[in-house]
Design a protein around this motif. Sequence first.
Motif, short mmCIF file in Angstrom:
data_model
loop_
_atom_site.label_atom_id
_atom_site.label_comp_id
_atom_site.label_asym_id
_atom_site.label_seq_id
_atom_site.Cartn_x
_atom_site.Cartn_y
_atom_site.Cartn_z
N ASN A 35 24.77 7.83 2.52
CA ASN A 35 23.56 7.11 2.12
C ASN A 35 22.31 7.97 2.28
O ASN A 35 21.36 7.86 1.51
CB ASN A 35 23.44 5.82 2.91
N ALA A 36 22.33 8.82 3.30
CA ALA A 36 21.17 9.70 3.49
C ALA A 36 21.03 10.65 2.30
O ALA A 36 19.93 10.86 1.79
CB ALA A 36 21.32 10.50 4.79
N LYS A 37 22.15 11.19 1.85
CA LYS A 37 22.09 12.11 0.71
C LYS A 37 21.55 11.40 -0.52
O LYS A 37 20.73 11.93 -1.28
CB LYS A 37 23.48 12.68 0.41
N GLU A 38 22.02 10.17 -0.70
CA GLU A 38 21.59 9.39 -1.84
C GLU A 38 20.08 9.08 -1.73
O GLU A 38 19.32 9.28 -2.67
CB GLU A 38 22.40 8.09 -1.84
N ALA A 39 19.69 8.64 -0.56
CA ALA A 39 18.29 8.23 -0.37
C ALA A 39 17.34 9.41 -0.54
O ALA A 39 16.23 9.27 -1.05
CB ALA A 39 18.10 7.61 1.01
N LEU A 40 17.80 10.59 -0.10
CA LEU A 40 16.86 11.71 -0.03
C LEU A 40 16.99 12.69 -1.20
O LEU A 40 16.28 13.70 -1.25
CB LEU A 40 17.04 12.46 1.29
N THR A 84 17.97 3.80 17.10
CA THR A 84 18.22 4.61 18.30
C THR A 84 19.54 5.36 18.26
O THR A 84 19.65 6.43 18.84
CB THR A 84 18.15 3.73 19.56
N THR A 85 20.55 4.78 17.62
CA THR A 85 21.79 5.56 17.52
C THR A 85 21.89 6.08 16.09
O THR A 85 21.71 5.35 15.13
CB THR A 85 23.04 4.69 17.78
N ILE A 86 22.16 7.37 16.02
CA ILE A 86 22.18 7.97 14.69
C ILE A 86 23.21 9.09 14.61
O ILE A 86 23.38 9.87 15.54
CB ILE A 86 20.76 8.46 14.31
N ASP A 87 23.89 9.10 13.51
CA ASP A 87 24.90 10.08 13.19
C ASP A 87 24.34 11.51 13.25
O ASP A 87 23.29 11.78 12.68
CB ASP A 87 25.31 9.75 11.74
N LYS A 88 25.06 12.40 13.93
CA LYS A 88 24.62 13.79 14.03
C LYS A 88 24.50 14.45 12.65
O LYS A 88 23.61 15.25 12.41
CB LYS A 88 25.61 14.60 14.87
N TYR A 142 21.51 17.03 8.41
CA TYR A 142 21.19 17.07 6.99
C TYR A 142 19.68 17.11 6.76
O TYR A 142 19.17 17.95 6.02
CB TYR A 142 21.82 15.86 6.28
N ILE A 143 18.99 16.21 7.42
CA ILE A 143 17.52 16.19 7.23
C ILE A 143 16.92 17.49 7.77
O ILE A 143 16.10 18.13 7.12
CB ILE A 143 16.88 14.98 7.93
#
Length: 439
Positions: free
Chosen positions: A326-331, A283-287, A292-293
């Motif tokens: 981590n998002a960059k790495e994961a995606l 529910t809480t997520i970095d802008k 990025y997505i």
Amino acid sequence: MDHQTLWNKVLDELENKYDTETFDEVFKNLKPNAIKNGYLELICSSSFIKTRINKYYLNEIDKLINENTDKLTKAKILEENEIKKEIVKLVVKLAKRNLNANYNFNSFVVGQSNRFAYQMALKVADQPGMVANPFYIFGSVGLGKTHLMQAIGNYILDNDVNRKVLYVKASEFIEDYTKKCNGSFKEEDFNEKYRNLDILLIDDIQTLEIGIKSQLEFFKIFDILYQDNKQMVITSDRPAKELKIMERLVTRFEEGLVVDIQAPNLDHRINIISKKLEENGITTIDKDVLNYIASNFTNNIREIEGAVTRLVNYCDACNLEINIDNAKEALAILVSKSNRNRASSNDYYTEIIGVVADFYNISYDDIIGNKRQSNIVIARQIAMYVLKNKYGLAYKKIGSLFNGKDHTTVMSSVAKIEKDYKVNQELKLAVDTIFKKVE
Ligand code: ADP
Ligand code: MG
């Protein structure tokens, strides 16, 4: 041993064990329902009795059950309305068996690109057969047509489980029709499936292009349902008039309500991503992560979903916090694939050129050709400009997409639009609009 026999035995012993008053009050009226998943289900008439049994007598009943059967079975006390609810749930589930329960109106994120389609879908679902018939939804792949269509079906069944709702892909219809023709699908069963309906949801109608006979059969069904005021919802990857099918079907489709779904803009994509993360319990997520997505997966909601799922699983499996690094790495893999799909295939560039040609209402051959008519020339120059400006293609490469034009020609075209853009309002508007279209 069946549930009735087992219970009769237990009941006899309970009668011996307890005084008449207790027996009559507590046990006598219990009705055995079934033996299910290791439980003998007993139905009682009130929650008061249920509580009393669970508190004081359950162990005794379990003991007697086990003395009378070789299996390890326990008693489960249910109230009558619990059983009824179960049955209703089962009936609804059965009625919705070919619908995806997640495709409902609540999970559909609304934005500028789909608002009208959404609002009309809600109306159609609320008053099937009364608002618009057929209801025709078109748009590119992965933008939510099937979701919206099935939301209509789910909504209708939630309100009245007795409605007969059929969801089929047009390809399944063709298969069924072929089977009917070769005798492996009985005509009466075929008619039962397609005519005895309140609502027909037919997905990806463009598939019908391949079979003229199927079109005829569909036309018949369409007319029958239409005469009876039965709601039909149709999806397609393009407007009805662009379908290469029988003219009278096209006309019928156009007589209903036609809505389209466009690709979501940035804000809308961010909302979709937030919603999908929420559905995954985040529910809480970095802008930055959202941005990025949203800026890397731009043309297809299915792709966005894939990215979210991957991100969530990746961080979950490696016990990582969901942040931008981590998002960059994961995606990384998906992003490069998505960019490759978009940026390195000639198909993609020819599509861009096609968008500009459409905008100026000229043919593809003309835009890449050599005609010197002024509107054709402008369209050609703008297309080159977009390819340079948005995708950074080499002049030479652009030239090759326009029938092998020389790179100096491309250079001066791009420079011309760059200059005119600053002073010519009309041209600026056209370029801006085209940029939005190819976003
Ligand atoms: P189409 O039928 O247009 O190809 P789908 O309906 O299959 O697209 O949608 C692709 C995926 O994206 C589905 O999983 C769907 O739930 C999701 N989706 C599409 N539009 C939305 C939306 N507006 N809000 C939330 N999810 C959406
Ligand atoms: Mg679909």
